[in-house]
Scaffold this motif. Sequence first.
Motif, mmCIF file in Angstrom:
data_model
loop_
_atom_site.group_PDB
_atom_site.id
_atom_site.type_symbol
_atom_site.label_atom_id
_atom_site.label_comp_id
_atom_site.label_asym_id
_atom_site.label_seq_id
_atom_site.Cartn_x
_atom_site.Cartn_y
_atom_site.Cartn_z
ATOM 1 N N LEU A 24 15.511 19.942 -17.689
ATOM 2 C CA LEU A 24 14.426 18.993 -17.982
ATOM 3 C C LEU A 24 13.219 19.285 -17.093
ATOM 4 N N LEU A 25 13.492 19.519 -15.805
ATOM 5 C CA LEU A 25 12.396 19.801 -14.864
ATOM 6 C C LEU A 25 11.608 21.039 -15.295
ATOM 7 N N ARG A 26 12.334 22.093 -15.654
ATOM 8 C CA ARG A 26 11.673 23.336 -16.099
ATOM 9 C C ARG A 26 10.819 23.108 -17.343
ATOM 10 N N ARG A 27 11.382 22.358 -18.288
ATOM 11 C CA ARG A 27 10.656 22.091 -19.548
ATOM 12 C C ARG A 27 9.389 21.286 -19.274
ATOM 13 N N LEU A 28 9.495 20.336 -18.346
ATOM 14 C CA LEU A 28 8.312 19.529 -17.996
ATOM 15 C C LEU A 28 7.259 20.403 -17.318
ATOM 16 N N THR A 141 13.048 -5.157 -22.389
ATOM 17 C CA THR A 141 12.197 -6.344 -22.569
ATOM 18 C C THR A 141 11.010 -6.286 -21.617
ATOM 19 N N ARG A 142 11.225 -5.696 -20.458
ATOM 20 C CA ARG A 142 10.131 -5.600 -19.483
ATOM 21 C C ARG A 142 9.179 -4.441 -19.779
ATOM 22 N N GLY A 143 9.419 -3.731 -20.872
ATOM 23 C CA GLY A 143 8.497 -2.654 -21.268
ATOM 24 C C GLY A 143 8.916 -1.274 -20.803
ATOM 25 N N HIS A 144 10.073 -1.173 -20.153
ATOM 26 C CA HIS A 144 10.536 0.158 -19.732
ATOM 27 C C HIS A 144 11.256 0.842 -20.900
ATOM 28 N N GLN A 145 11.346 2.152 -20.810
ATOM 29 C CA GLN A 145 12.034 2.914 -21.849
ATOM 30 C C GLN A 145 13.450 3.234 -21.396
ATOM 31 N N VAL A 146 14.405 3.006 -22.274
ATOM 32 C CA VAL A 146 15.766 3.464 -21.999
ATOM 33 C C VAL A 146 16.153 4.358 -23.176
ATOM 34 N N VAL A 147 16.287 5.641 -22.919
ATOM 35 C CA VAL A 147 16.597 6.600 -23.988
ATOM 36 C C VAL A 147 18.056 6.395 -24.409
ATOM 37 N N GLU A 148 18.301 6.408 -25.705
ATOM 38 C CA GLU A 148 19.680 6.269 -26.197
ATOM 39 C C GLU A 148 20.486 7.514 -25.812
ATOM 40 N N PRO A 149 21.642 7.336 -25.182
ATOM 41 C CA PRO A 149 22.460 8.519 -24.897
ATOM 42 C C PRO A 149 23.009 9.134 -26.185
ATOM 43 N N SER A 168 14.467 17.792 -25.069
ATOM 44 C CA SER A 168 13.356 17.533 -26.006
ATOM 45 C C SER A 168 13.264 16.044 -26.364
ATOM 46 N N LYS A 169 14.426 15.379 -26.425
ATOM 47 C CA LYS A 169 14.422 13.949 -26.761
ATOM 48 C C LYS A 169 13.752 13.147 -25.629
ATOM 49 N N ILE A 170 14.015 13.578 -24.388
ATOM 50 C CA ILE A 170 13.425 12.877 -23.234
ATOM 51 C C ILE A 170 11.916 13.132 -23.216
ATOM 52 N N ILE A 171 11.531 14.376 -23.511
ATOM 53 C CA ILE A 171 10.100 14.721 -23.495
ATOM 54 C C ILE A 171 9.360 13.985 -24.613
ATOM 55 N N ASP A 172 9.997 13.838 -25.774
ATOM 56 C CA ASP A 172 9.379 13.060 -26.863
ATOM 57 C C ASP A 172 9.131 11.626 -26.410
ATOM 58 N N CYS A 173 10.099 11.072 -25.690
ATOM 59 C CA CYS A 173 9.967 9.693 -25.213
ATOM 60 C C CYS A 173 8.815 9.610 -24.212
#
Length: 398
Positions: A24-28, A141-149, A168-173
């Motif tokens: 993930l770090l490399r992709r970012l 509810t507080r506006g944070h994102q929680v990606v579905e595993p 890619s799913k994390i980067i899309d989020c």
Amino acid sequence: MYPRGREIVLGITGGISAYKSCDLLRRLQDLGFLITVVPTQSSLNFVGRSTWEALSGRQVPTDLWNNVHQVPHISLAKSADAIIIAPATADVMAKAAAGIADDLLTNIILAASVPLIFVPAMHTEMWNNAATQANVQLLRTRGHQVVEPDSGKLTSGDVGVGRYPQSSKIIDCLSATMRSRADLHGLSILISAGGTREAIDPVRYIGNHSSGRQGYALAYAAIVRGAKVTLVAANSALADIEGVETIHVTSALEMQAALMERFDQADVVIMSAAVADVRPANASAAKISKSDLTAISLTENPDITKELSKRKGNQIMIGFAAQTAVSLDEGLKLATTKLQEKGLDVIYFNDVSGGAIFGSDRTQGVILTAQGQKYEFADGPKMTLANKLLDLVLDKLG
Ligand code: CTP
């Protein structure tokens, strides 16, 4: 110039899938993000501090009690444009939900006012536990994102929901999250990308080596920053970008028609395509046999940028100047002439000798403006250049 919207704090908590955050770090980084990794103590059992230091190229803070005079949790929370916690354990989400701050990462989370993205990865039973689900609900509810595993095989050998998702799913989020806070909101940006192909016959064409990477990087950066983006892409193998209206064309004339049609609605036009300067005068409808293929008579293609400039209202226009084997001074002179003759506001000069830039994710060159400003762009990702050019657009718009 400093790229805005690019600083990410990557929090790592104690799960076996911590190693997946290396990818993930490399992709970012490939997308031009600058990353500070903040691992929790327990996560260091899975991936050590040296790995994060080597991959991020930065110091890796782990302790609230180091460099206390710099108040690290506050400065990191303020400098980040987004915070991603990946993998996020049930424990860190419970702490975030309850407002508990007992280490550096949870203090950063509590101090942050930027988007928080949690990437849960854990065993199915822990994910489905009512407490975890209640915490996930509360964070959302507080506006944070929680990606579905994801679902699939877990470390224990069981199969179920709880797997660390694809990068890619994390980067899309992340893209979707940053888009909603973006500084180019309200701007319409028209971008050309790739290399045109000029038919000789149904089989052969005259073309060039442009991969479209710079244009796609511009489109991606612009959409993330909230612009409405239209991309006129010639023969690029890259995948369409979600949210970007992409028009696929082949030849220079097709590209010209697509751009002309959309020019009046655009606030910014960026010509990163490599347009063929000539085309075969009479493309054959049938394949020309080898024995007849001794010479091709050529005719000039329109200079699309010049034609667009003739219709220019308030648009900001950016072009690219590709040269080979010229001295820097000579190259800058040629680029300045192109800037003036094509009616551009900004031009990026790059030496494309030896295939060093075509097809690569990196670039190096010099940005010149019609006002005579000059910014060197030392070797870096095309995405970083894209953001610098977009920063310039914002500066020009005041
Ligand atoms: N360009 C264009 N139409 C063309 C050729 C180029 O709009 N027929 C644009 C490119 O998209 C780029 C800029 O003009 O933004 C400069 O392109 P470049 O290939 O460097 O210059 P040329 O004008 O083609 O001149 P030369 O080939 O002589 O270097």
